[in-house]
Motif scaffolding. Structure first.
Motif, PDB file in Angstrom:
ATOM      1  N   ALA A  47       0.675  -1.044  -0.458  1.00 22.55           N
ATOM      2  CA  ALA A  47      -0.126   0.280  -0.052  1.00 22.55           C
ATOM      3  C   ALA A  47       1.126   1.463  -0.064  1.00 22.55           C
ATOM      4  O   ALA A  47       2.281   0.961   0.714  1.00 22.55           O
ATOM      5  N   GLU A  48       0.715   2.594  -0.023  1.00 23.48           N
ATOM      6  CA  GLU A  48       0.717   3.209  -0.063  1.00 23.48           C
ATOM      7  C   GLU A  48       0.140   4.368   0.138  1.00 23.48           C
ATOM      8  O   GLU A  48      -1.007   4.726  -0.332  1.00 23.48           O
ATOM      9  N   ILE A  49       0.208   5.823   0.115  1.00 21.78           N
ATOM     10  CA  ILE A  49      -0.050   7.231   0.564  1.00 21.78           C
ATOM     11  C   ILE A  49       0.853   8.275  -0.117  1.00 21.78           C
ATOM     12  O   ILE A  49       2.088   8.265   0.828  1.00 21.78           O
ATOM     13  N   ARG A  50      -0.156   9.131  -0.838  1.00 24.84           N
ATOM     14  CA  ARG A  50       0.461   9.986  -1.639  1.00 24.84           C
ATOM     15  C   ARG A  50       0.605  11.662  -0.723  1.00 24.84           C
ATOM     16  O   ARG A  50      -0.099  11.177  -0.048  1.00 24.84           O
ATOM     17  N   PRO A  97      11.411  10.242  -2.487  1.00 29.20           N
ATOM     18  CA  PRO A  97      11.635  11.908  -1.627  1.00 29.20           C
ATOM     19  C   PRO A  97      11.623  13.056  -2.798  1.00 29.20           C
ATOM     20  O   PRO A  97      11.172  14.330  -3.171  1.00 29.20           O
ATOM     21  N   SER A  98      10.742  12.416  -3.690  1.00 29.38           N
ATOM     22  CA  SER A  98      10.745  13.617  -5.123  1.00 29.38           C
ATOM     23  C   SER A  98       9.987  14.716  -5.056  1.00 29.38           C
ATOM     24  O   SER A  98       9.014  14.050  -4.454  1.00 29.38           O
ATOM     25  N   LEU A  99      10.038  15.004  -5.862  1.00 25.88           N
ATOM     26  CA  LEU A  99       8.720  16.125  -6.078  1.00 25.88           C
ATOM     27  C   LEU A  99       7.983  15.969  -7.051  1.00 25.88           C
ATOM     28  O   LEU A  99       6.581  15.821  -6.446  1.00 25.88           O
ATOM     29  N   ARG A 100       7.964  15.098  -7.095  1.00 26.06           N
ATOM     30  CA  ARG A 100       6.393  14.794  -8.680  1.00 26.06           C
ATOM     31  C   ARG A 100       6.162  13.364  -9.327  1.00 26.06           C
ATOM     32  O   ARG A 100       5.538  12.742  -9.355  1.00 26.06           O
ATOM     33  N   GLY A 101       7.000  12.699  -8.021  1.00 22.24           N
ATOM     34  CA  GLY A 101       6.507  11.136  -8.129  1.00 22.24           C
ATOM     35  C   GLY A 101       8.485  11.108  -8.354  1.00 22.24           C
ATOM     36  O   GLY A 101       8.343  10.721 -10.330  1.00 22.24           O
ATOM     37  N   GLY A 102       8.753   9.513  -8.391  1.00 20.87           N
ATOM     38  CA  GLY A 102      10.142   8.800  -8.944  1.00 20.87           C
ATOM     39  C   GLY A 102       9.713   7.530  -8.352  1.00 20.87           C
ATOM     40  O   GLY A 102       8.780   6.571  -8.002  1.00 20.87           O
ATOM     41  N   THR A 103      11.150   7.278  -7.805  1.00 16.92           N
ATOM     42  CA  THR A 103      11.566   5.865  -6.825  1.00 16.92           C
ATOM     43  C   THR A 103      11.261   5.768  -5.480  1.00 16.92           C
ATOM     44  O   THR A 103      11.796   6.851  -4.944  1.00 16.92           O
TER      45      THR A 103
END
Length: 117
Positions: A47-50, A97-103
């Motif tokens: 699971a993830e939360i943005r 830790p990215s600003l707009r979505g990374g790994t």
């Protein structure tokens, strides 16, 4: 230095519940998530939360697990209900830790969850 610390693992009976916690060191993240790895298997997404609050779940846990966060504490949680023996795994917290979505670049050390039948 980013550090993630999981807690809350342990032994639980099938059908029971468990709540995992993950505390992150002081920075913000685009998203944080939970992964797991069962013995002899690869690591899989749970699971993830943005940052926006949007959540996503693996099909195997949808409807049983809930991810939540406490932004003030820079922490996330995984409430696991109706646990099954196949949920047995080491559960890892991770952050992007990215600003707009990374790994997912940062990982905790993992916490063992064992579900007995």
């Amino acid at each position: 230095q980013v550090q993630l610390a999981e807690s809350g693992g342990g032994l639980v009976l099938a059908g029971g519940s468990r709540r995992l916690s993950c505390a992150a060191s002081g920075r913000t993240f685009y998203r944080m998530g939970w992964f797991r790895q069962a013995l002899g298997k690869g690591r899989e997404f749970v699971a993830e939360i943005r940052r926006s609050g949007e959540t996503a779940y693996a099909d195997a846990v949808k409807g049983r697990f809930t991810i939540a966060r406490d932004s003030a504490k820079n922490s996330i949680y995984l409430q696991m209900n109706s646990l099954k023996p196949e949920d047995t795994a080491v559960y890892y917290c991770a952050s992007d830790p990215s600003l707009r979505g990374g790994t997912y670049d940062y990982w905790g050390q993992g916490t063992q969850v064992t579900v007995s039948s």
